[in-house]
Design a protein around this motif. Structure first.
Motif, PDB file in Angstrom:
ATOM      1  N   ARG A  72       0.935  -1.218   0.114  1.00 31.81           N
ATOM      2  CA  ARG A  72       0.040   0.076  -0.036  1.00 31.81           C
ATOM      3  C   ARG A  72       0.880   1.353   0.128  1.00 31.81           C
ATOM      4  NH1 ARG A  72      -5.478  -1.108   1.634  1.00 31.81           N
ATOM      5  NH2 ARG A  72      -6.056  -2.696   0.456  1.00 31.81           N
ATOM      6  N   GLU A  73       2.066   1.386   0.736  1.00 25.39           N
ATOM      7  CA  GLU A  73       2.803   2.385   0.687  1.00 25.39           C
ATOM      8  C   GLU A  73       3.468   2.554  -0.650  1.00 25.39           C
ATOM      9  OE1 GLU A  73       5.675   1.535   3.885  1.00 25.39           O
ATOM     10  OE2 GLU A  73       4.043   1.648   5.497  1.00 25.39           O
ATOM     11  N   LEU A  74       3.652   1.346  -1.394  1.00 25.53           N
ATOM     12  CA  LEU A  74       4.455   1.709  -2.638  1.00 25.53           C
ATOM     13  C   LEU A  74       3.374   1.924  -3.825  1.00 25.53           C
ATOM     14  CD1 LEU A  74       6.740  -1.488  -2.682  1.00 25.53           C
ATOM     15  CD2 LEU A  74       7.467   1.006  -2.409  1.00 25.53           C
ATOM     16  N   GLY A  75       1.983   1.838  -3.251  1.00 28.37           N
ATOM     17  CA  GLY A  75       1.151   2.240  -4.480  1.00 28.37           C
ATOM     18  C   GLY A  75       0.330   1.012  -4.885  1.00 28.37           C
ATOM     19  N   ASP A  76      -0.416   0.331  -4.017  1.00 25.97           N
ATOM     20  CA  ASP A  76      -0.802  -0.911  -4.658  1.00 25.97           C
ATOM     21  C   ASP A  76      -1.839  -0.876  -5.872  1.00 25.97           C
ATOM     22  OD1 ASP A  76      -1.081  -3.806  -4.535  1.00 25.97           O
ATOM     23  OD2 ASP A  76      -1.938  -3.967  -2.541  1.00 25.97           O
ATOM     24  N   ASN A  77      -1.742  -1.805  -6.590  1.00 29.92           N
ATOM     25  CA  ASN A  77      -2.627  -1.695  -7.893  1.00 29.92           C
ATOM     26  C   ASN A  77      -3.674  -2.989  -7.918  1.00 29.92           C
ATOM     27  OD1 ASN A  77      -0.918  -3.989  -8.439  1.00 29.92           O
ATOM     28  ND2 ASN A  77       0.244  -2.550  -9.874  1.00 29.92           N
ATOM     29  N   ILE A  78      -3.863  -3.912  -6.761  1.00 28.72           N
ATOM     30  CA  ILE A  78      -4.849  -4.710  -6.657  1.00 28.72           C
ATOM     31  C   ILE A  78      -5.710  -4.348  -5.631  1.00 28.72           C
ATOM     32  CG2 ILE A  78      -3.739  -6.882  -8.048  1.00 28.72           C
ATOM     33  CD1 ILE A  78      -3.403  -7.911  -4.921  1.00 28.72           C
ATOM     34  N   GLU A  79      -6.870  -4.621  -5.534  1.00 28.20           N
ATOM     35  CA  GLU A  79      -8.013  -4.363  -4.764  1.00 28.20           C
ATOM     36  C   GLU A  79      -7.744  -5.548  -3.622  1.00 28.20           C
ATOM     37  OE1 GLU A  79     -10.162  -1.626  -4.752  1.00 28.20           O
ATOM     38  OE2 GLU A  79      -9.117  -1.225  -6.704  1.00 28.20           O
ATOM     39  N   ARG A  80      -7.779  -6.623  -3.981  1.00 28.52           N
ATOM     40  CA  ARG A  80      -7.927  -7.838  -2.830  1.00 28.52           C
ATOM     41  C   ARG A  80      -7.575  -9.003  -3.845  1.00 28.52           C
ATOM     42  NH1 ARG A  80     -12.613 -10.801  -1.035  1.00 28.52           N
ATOM     43  NH2 ARG A  80     -14.404 -10.155  -2.408  1.00 28.52           N
ATOM     44  N   ASN A  81      -7.037 -10.121  -3.269  1.00 27.19           N
ATOM     45  CA  ASN A  81      -6.824 -11.486  -3.517  1.00 27.19           C
ATOM     46  C   ASN A  81      -7.554 -12.400  -2.624  1.00 27.19           C
ATOM     47  OD1 ASN A  81      -5.468 -13.975  -4.877  1.00 27.19           O
ATOM     48  ND2 ASN A  81      -4.870 -14.017  -2.799  1.00 27.19           N
ATOM     49  N   TYR A  82      -8.170 -13.201  -3.341  1.00 25.94           N
ATOM     50  CA  TYR A  82      -9.111 -14.342  -2.423  1.00 25.94           C
ATOM     51  C   TYR A  82      -8.377 -15.603  -2.701  1.00 25.94           C
ATOM     52  CZ  TYR A  82     -12.695 -16.669   0.405  1.00 25.94           C
ATOM     53  OH  TYR A  82     -13.230 -17.603   1.069  1.00 25.94           O
ATOM     54  N   SER A  83      -7.793 -16.264  -1.626  1.00 24.56           N
ATOM     55  CA  SER A  83      -7.284 -17.542  -1.953  1.00 24.56           C
ATOM     56  C   SER A  83      -8.091 -18.506  -1.050  1.00 24.56           C
ATOM     57  CB  SER A  83      -5.739 -17.588  -1.315  1.00 24.56           C
ATOM     58  OG  SER A  83      -4.981 -16.973  -2.291  1.00 24.56           O
TER      59      SER A  83
END
Length: 225
Positions: free
Chosen positions: A64-75
């Protein structure tokens, strides 16, 4: 009556009123093999699905600090020894039928986590390089995506045939983006893949999708290592 696709032991289902009157989901694994799979339950990181006591794990805080580009992953599963052996046999020894082990749980996860809230999601599999495709004969991510029975768009291409599995975390994070994009995607995307390890692969794919007009990117993976 059928057979376990992993150990080949016979699966016998007792005939009851419920099994006679309703259509049951087909069983791919016997009870013994199914019992060795560990579904992720309880508290998890809301971004990457790692078992975690608070809402966001330390890794995802750094993303998030780097600027995340996915909303979320579900495994769905923990990446234990059994999952590792199944995926190895499936991907690298060409036992294509083993994908059936994941069909019911994959469809259930998609319907519960994504389908109801994101009606316009486009499914995007992680691509293989041409050399890897010739070697393996199929793309495991596409094989999983096709089981969801919704439209799939192969808008990504892989430029490199290097195996991510042989790279350590530092090398994965430093490498150039191995993907290229064949056409812009204007709807939200759901990336489908087998394993979430550091999250680099899905984020590299998401980076290209977002740069070319995709408004949001999610991912659905079989196992979280």
């Amino acid at each position: 009556m059928n057979y376990c696709v992993y150990c080949y032991e016979r699966i016998e289902n007792s005939l009851t009123w419920s099994t006679w009157l309703t259509v049951e989901k087909s069983q791919a694994l016997c009870a013994s093999c199914a019992g060795k799979l560990e579904m992720i339950s309880g508290k998890r990181c809301k971004v990457c699905s790692r078992a975690w006591s608070s809402s966001i794990c330390l890794d995802c805080q750094q993303w998030r600090e780097l600027g995340d580009n996915i909303e979320r992953n579900y495994s769905i599963f923990h990446y234990n020894d059994t999952i590792r052996e199944i995926i190895t046999q499936w991907k690298f020894r060409g036992d294509y039928l083993l994908r059936e082990i994941f069909r019911n749980e994959l469809k259930s996860a998609f319907e519960n986590q994504f389908a109801n809230n994101n009606a316009s999601l486009t499914i995007v599999p992680i691509p293989l390089s041409e050399s890897r495709m010739k070697e393996r004969g199929f793309n495991q991510s596409l094989a999983l995506a096709e089981m969801l029975d919704v439209p799939v768009k192969q808008v990504l291409r892989r430029k490199s045939g290097e195996k991510q599995a042989k790279k350590n975390r530092k090398a994965r994070l430093k490498r150039d983006n191995p993907f290229s994009i064949t056409e812009p995607l204007k709807q939200a995307a759901l990336i489908v893949d087998d394993i979430y390890t550091t999250g680099t692969t899905v984020r590299q794919a998401a980076q290209l999708l977002r740069l070319h007009g995709c408004p949001a990117v999610y991912s659905l993976t079989i196992a979280r290592s």
